[in-house]
Design a protein around this motif. Structure first.
Motif, mmCIF file in Angstrom:
data_model
loop_
_atom_site.group_PDB
_atom_site.id
_atom_site.type_symbol
_atom_site.label_atom_id
_atom_site.label_comp_id
_atom_site.label_asym_id
_atom_site.label_seq_id
_atom_site.Cartn_x
_atom_site.Cartn_y
_atom_site.Cartn_z
ATOM 1 N N GLU A 105 -12.222 -0.178 8.119
ATOM 2 C CA GLU A 105 -10.782 -0.305 7.902
ATOM 3 C C GLU A 105 -10.457 -1.348 6.832
ATOM 4 N N LYS A 106 -11.390 -2.305 6.646
ATOM 5 C CA LYS A 106 -11.195 -3.335 5.628
ATOM 6 C C LYS A 106 -11.691 -2.901 4.249
ATOM 7 N N GLY A 107 -12.184 -1.668 4.155
ATOM 8 C CA GLY A 107 -12.647 -1.158 2.867
ATOM 9 C C GLY A 107 -14.107 -1.460 2.578
ATOM 10 N N GLU A 108 -14.834 -2.011 3.563
ATOM 11 C CA GLU A 108 -16.251 -2.325 3.358
ATOM 12 C C GLU A 108 -17.096 -1.058 3.526
ATOM 13 N N LYS A 109 -18.065 -0.876 2.625
ATOM 14 C CA LYS A 109 -18.951 0.288 2.687
ATOM 15 C C LYS A 109 -20.189 -0.057 3.514
ATOM 16 N N ARG A 110 -20.444 0.787 4.513
ATOM 17 C CA ARG A 110 -21.583 0.545 5.411
ATOM 18 C C ARG A 110 -22.322 1.844 5.685
ATOM 19 N N GLU A 111 -23.479 1.713 6.354
ATOM 20 C CA GLU A 111 -24.284 2.884 6.709
ATOM 21 C C GLU A 111 -24.738 2.764 8.157
ATOM 22 N N ILE A 112 -24.893 3.894 8.796
ATOM 23 C CA ILE A 112 -25.477 3.923 10.133
ATOM 24 C C ILE A 112 -26.665 4.879 10.096
ATOM 25 N N ILE A 113 -27.802 4.418 10.637
ATOM 26 C CA ILE A 113 -29.061 5.160 10.542
ATOM 27 C C ILE A 113 -29.436 5.701 11.919
ATOM 28 N N LEU A 114 -29.913 6.946 11.966
ATOM 29 C CA LEU A 114 -30.407 7.513 13.215
ATOM 30 C C LEU A 114 -31.603 6.702 13.697
ATOM 31 N N TYR A 115 -31.671 6.459 15.002
ATOM 32 C CA TYR A 115 -32.733 5.636 15.595
ATOM 33 C C TYR A 115 -34.099 6.006 15.021
ATOM 34 N N ASN A 116 -34.827 4.986 14.509
ATOM 35 C CA ASN A 116 -36.120 5.246 13.865
ATOM 36 C C ASN A 116 -37.181 4.200 14.236
ATOM 37 N N LYS A 117 -37.046 3.586 15.419
ATOM 38 C CA LYS A 117 -37.968 2.510 15.823
ATOM 39 C C LYS A 117 -39.157 3.001 16.634
ATOM 40 N N GLY A 118 -39.195 4.291 16.975
ATOM 41 C CA GLY A 118 -40.320 4.821 17.735
ATOM 42 C C GLY A 118 -40.200 4.544 19.230
ATOM 43 N N PHE A 119 -41.250 4.921 19.969
ATOM 44 C CA PHE A 119 -41.245 4.809 21.425
ATOM 45 C C PHE A 119 -42.584 4.253 21.913
ATOM 46 N N LYS A 120 -42.809 2.987 21.615
ATOM 47 C CA LYS A 120 -44.051 2.336 22.030
ATOM 48 C C LYS A 120 -43.913 1.757 23.431
ATOM 49 N N LEU A 121 -45.027 1.741 24.153
ATOM 50 C CA LEU A 121 -45.065 1.079 25.456
ATOM 51 C C LEU A 121 -44.748 -0.393 25.269
ATOM 52 N N ASN A 122 -43.825 -0.907 26.055
ATOM 53 C CA ASN A 122 -43.392 -2.303 25.903
ATOM 54 C C ASN A 122 -43.643 -3.067 27.200
ATOM 55 N N ARG A 123 -44.554 -4.014 27.156
ATOM 56 C CA ARG A 123 -44.840 -4.832 28.346
ATOM 57 C C ARG A 123 -44.266 -6.239 28.198
ATOM 58 N N ASN A 124 -43.420 -6.442 27.200
ATOM 59 C CA ASN A 124 -42.925 -7.781 26.890
ATOM 60 C C ASN A 124 -41.741 -8.158 27.785
ATOM 61 N N ILE A 125 -42.006 -8.335 29.078
ATOM 62 C CA ILE A 125 -40.983 -8.787 30.017
ATOM 63 C C ILE A 125 -41.184 -10.273 30.233
ATOM 64 N N LYS A 126 -40.321 -11.076 29.635
ATOM 65 C CA LYS A 126 -40.533 -12.524 29.613
ATOM 66 C C LYS A 126 -40.159 -13.205 30.923
#
Length: 602
Positions: free
Chosen positions: A501-522
Motif C-alpha cells: 500500500e506504501k508503493g514498495e515492491k516486494r516478492e513472495i516465494i513458494l516454500y523452498n526449504k525442504g523437509f529434513k528431519l529436525n531434532r533441534n528441540i532446545k
C-alpha cells in the motif's frame, strides 16, 4: 505496592518444597500492577472483542475498570459471570462446546493463573508437557524418542471427557494441600461453579473446569499432577534390575564366532583358512540377527511415562501381563482417587513392533540389523530397539482434505487422488493466496519435523499443495497451469511480485526449504521454575496512566479503544488512520474522543 515480578519470584522460590504452605495469597490480587501485566498478556487476542454474557469486551478498558474489579475482590463481592456457550466443528464432523467468559473474568483468571503457575510449576513432574512454559508436543515426543528405547509394550492412555469431569471437591482439596488461604480457594470455587448460558438458559456446573477459561489448563495440570505422582511411585516399585542379561543363544554364538576367528588365525593351510572364513562369515551374520539381550529376562523391568494434557503414553520393558495389571491399576486409581474414567476405545495395549498413536504421530520400536563401527573397531546394532516416530500418509491426506486441496475419485475399485482448486481463495490477491499456502505448508512441516519419514510425506504434501495453488491461480487469472508457472517462475523458484500500500515492491516465494528431519528441540531439559523474569512491560497501562489522549492530546482520564484486526480497517476515519500508521490495535483516548468514536464521528 510490591513489584509483581518480586511477588511471583518469591512464590516460585518455594514451589519445589512440597511441604511449604502458601499463605496470604489472596492479597496478591489487590496489586494493580498484576492486573496491568495480565492485561498486557492477553490484550492482543481477537477473542477479547467477542462479548461475554455481560455484553462487554476488552474495549473501553481503563484504570477505573481495574480499580472496580479490585474493590469487589477486596470485599469478596466479586462474582464471575457464566460463560456464553457456542459450538464449533471438530475434525470428525461432531461439534465441540466452547465457552466464552466475560473479559473481566479473563483478566482476573490471568492473574490467578500467574499466581498458580508460580506456586506449582516447580512441583510439577518432568513427565508433564502440556500447557507449561517451554514445553510442548515436541518436547513430549523428543522425550519419548530418547527415553523409550528398548520398550516392548505401549499403553496408550486417554481420559474420557477429562475437562468436563474434573471433580470440584477433589480439585479444591488438592489445592488446599499447598495453599492455606480460604479466600483464594473460595474465589477459585466461584469460577468452578460459575456455570454457562446456552440459548439464553443458565446451566449450573457441577464438575469440570471453566469452559474456555484461562485457568482451566493450569487447574487440569494441578489435578493430573496427582496421577503423575502415582506413576512416579509406580515406576519405582515396578522397575527392576540394572541391565538385561545376555541371552544364552547370543552368548553361545558369540563364543563360537570368537573361536572360529582364533582357528582362522592359527590355520596355515590356505584351503582350510578359506573354509573357516566362510563359516565365520555365516556365523557372524547369525550373530547379528540374534538379539543380544534376553527380552524375556524376568529380572529386568522398566516403565517410562509421558503425559500431554489428558493424553499419556507408557512404555513398558516387560511382558503383556505386566501391562494388563498396570492398566487395571491405573483404571482403579483414576476411578477411586480422581473420579475419572479411562476411555475403553482409546486406552490400548500395543506391542512395540506395532504402532501406538500419540499426539498425531505413530510410535514404534525399530527392529534393525544394520550396524556401525565402534571406536574400538567392532560393530554395533545402533538402531535396534530405538524409537521410531512416524507420520502416516492418512494424516497427510486428512490435512490436505481439511484445506480442501485434495479430491478423490474411484475408478475400477481404485482410489485416485488429485490436487484440487480451492474456490474459496479465488477472490484473494495472488500474493495472499501464495502466502496462505506457504503458511499451511510450514505449519504441517513444523509440527511433523520430528517424524523419521517427514522427507517422503513432506514432499507428498508439498506436491498436492503446490498444484492445488497452481490450479487456484489458474482459475483466478483464467489461464492454464503451464502459463501460471511461466508467468511466476524465477531462478527455479515460484515467485509472485507485488506492491504494498506504501508503493514498495516486494516478492513472495513458494516454500523452498525442504523437509529434513529436525531434532533441534532446545527446551527438552528445561528449567522447572516459571519464567517470571520475562513478564511483559505494561505499556498499555503506562499509556492509560500517562493521561494524554492519543487523538486530541488533551490531559484527562483515558479509556483504551480496541479493534479486533488491523486488516479490517480502511483508513476512512481519523482513528483508523492513526491505528494503521502505528500498526496498533489499541488507542488511548479521552472520554470526549471516545464518545465521538462510538458515534462514528471520529
Amino acid at each position: 505496592m510490591r513489584n509483581p515480578e518480586l511477588l511471583l519470584n518469591n512464590l516460585s522460590s518455594h514451589s519445589s518444597d512440597l511441604n511449604y504452605k502458601f499463605e496470604r495469597v489472596y492479597r496478591i490480587l489487590f496489586n494493580e500492577q498484576m492486573f496491568y501485566i495480565a492485561y498486557q498478556r492477553i490484550y492482543a487476542k481477537p477473542g477479547n472483542m467477542t462479548p461475554g454474557t455481560d455484553g462487554k469486551t476488552i474495549d473501553q478498558m481503563s484504570i477505573e475498570r481495574v480499580g472496580k474489579i479490585i474493590a469487589t475482590l477486596k470485599d469478596e463481592s466479586y462474582q464471575p459471570k457464566p460463560a456464553k456457550r457456542i459450538y464449533i466443528p471438530k475434525k470428525n464432523g461432531k461439534m465441540r462446546p466452547l465457552g466464552i467468559p466475560s473479559f473481566e473474568d479473563k483478566l482476573v483468571q490471568e492473574v490467578i493463573r500467574m499466581v498458580l503457575e508460580a506456586i506449582y510449576e516447580g512441583a510439577f513432574y518432568d513427565t508433564s508437557h502440556g500447557f507449561r512454559p517451554n514445553r510442548s508436543c515436541h518436547t513430549a515426543l523428543t522425550k519419548i524418542g530418547v527415553e523409550f528405547t528398548g520398550t516392548k509394550w505401549f499403553i496408550e492412555g486417554d481420559i474420557k471427557g477429562f475437562f468436563d469431569n474434573i471433580d470440584h471437591e477433589i480439585l479444591v482439596n488438592i489445592l488446599k494441600k499447598r495453599i492455606a488461604d480460604e479466600r483464594f480457594i473460595r474465589l477459585i470455587r466461584k469460577f468452578l461453579k460459575a456455570g454457562y448460558v446456552e440459548q439464553w438458559k443458565y446451566n449450573p456446573t457441577y464438575s469440570g473446569t471453566p469452559q474456555g477459561g484461562i485457568i482451566s489448563p493450569i487447574l487440569a495440570n494441578i489435578y493430573l499432577n496427582e496421577f503423575d505422582e502415582y506413576m512416579e511411585k509406580y515406576a519405582e516399585m515396578f522397575n527392576k534390575g540394572k541391565v538385561r542379561r545376555v541371552s544364552s543363544d547370543y552368548r553361545w554364538l558369540e563364543g563360537h564366532v570368537r573361536g572360529l576367528k582364533q582357528k582362522y588365525e592359527r590355520a596355515k593351510d590356505a584351503d582350510k583358512r578359506e573354509a573357516i572364513y566362510l563359516e565365520y562369515k555365516e556365523e557372524r551374520k547369525k550373530l547379528l540377527r540374534t538379539p543380544c539381550k534376553n527380552d524375556m529376562d524376568e529380572e529386568y523391568r522398566r516403565l517410562r511415562y509421558v503425559r500431554y494434557a489428558d493424553d499419556f503414553l507408557i512404555g513398558v520393558a516387560g511382558n503383556k501381563k505386566d501391562c494388563e495389571k498396570m492398566k487395571d491399576d491405573i483404571t482403579e486409581f483414576m476411578r477411586e482417587a480422581l473420579k475419572l474414567e479411562l476411555s475403553a476405545e482409546k486406552t490400548l495395549i500395543t506391542h512395540g513392533q506395532d504402532t501406538a498413536k500419540f499426539l498425531g504421530y505413530e510410535i514404534s520400536i525399530k527392529r534393525s540389523e544394520s550396524t556401525i563401527k565402534t571406536a574400538k573397531g567392532g560393530t554395533q546394532r545402533s538402531k535396534n530397539g530405538r524409537v521410531r516416530l512416524w507420520v502416516s500418509n492418512d494424516v497427510c491426506r486428512k490435512r490436505l482434505a481439511s484445506y480442501d486441496a485434495l479430491s478423490s475419485k474411484v475408478v475400477n475399485n481404485k482410489t485416485t487422488l488429485r490436487p484440487k482448486c480451492r474456490e474459496k481463495l479465488i477472490a484473494k490477491k495472488p500474493e495472499l493466496i501464495l502466502a496462505q499456502y506457504n503458511a499451511e505448508i510450514r505449519g504441517f512441516y513444523n509440527y511433523y519435523a520430528l517424524a523419521h519419514n517427514i522427507g517422503n510425506v513432506g514432499w507428498e504434501f508439498f506436491y498436492f499443495m503446490k498444484y492445488s495453488m497452481l490450479m487456484t491461480l489458474a482459475q483466478k487469472l483464467n489461464i492454464s497451469i503451464s502459463k501460471v508457472i511461466t508467468k511466476y517462475s524465477k531462478n527455479k523458484d515460484f515467485v509472485i511480485p507485488y506492491t504494498t500500500e506504501k508503493g514498495e515492491k516486494r516478492e513472495i516465494i513458494l516454500y523452498n526449504k525442504g523437509f529434513k528431519l529436525n531434532r533441534n528441540i532446545k527446551d527438552l531439559t528445561c528449567d522447572r521454575m516459571p519464567v517470571t523474569g520475562f513478564l511483559p512491560y505494561p505499556t498499555l497501562a503506562e499509556r492509560l496512566r500517562l493521561g494524554v489522549c492519543e487523538v486530541c492530546g488533551k490531559k484527562d482520564e483515558l479509556v483504551m479503544h480496541h479493534i479486533r484486526k488491523l486488516t479490517t480497517l480502511k483508513g476512512n476515519t481519523e482513528v483508523e488512520k492513526i491505528l494503521l500508521k502505528r500498526r496498533r490495535k489499541t488507542i488511548a483516548v479521552c472520554h470526549c474522543c471516545n464518545t465521538k468514536i462510538q458515534k462514528g464521528e471520529l
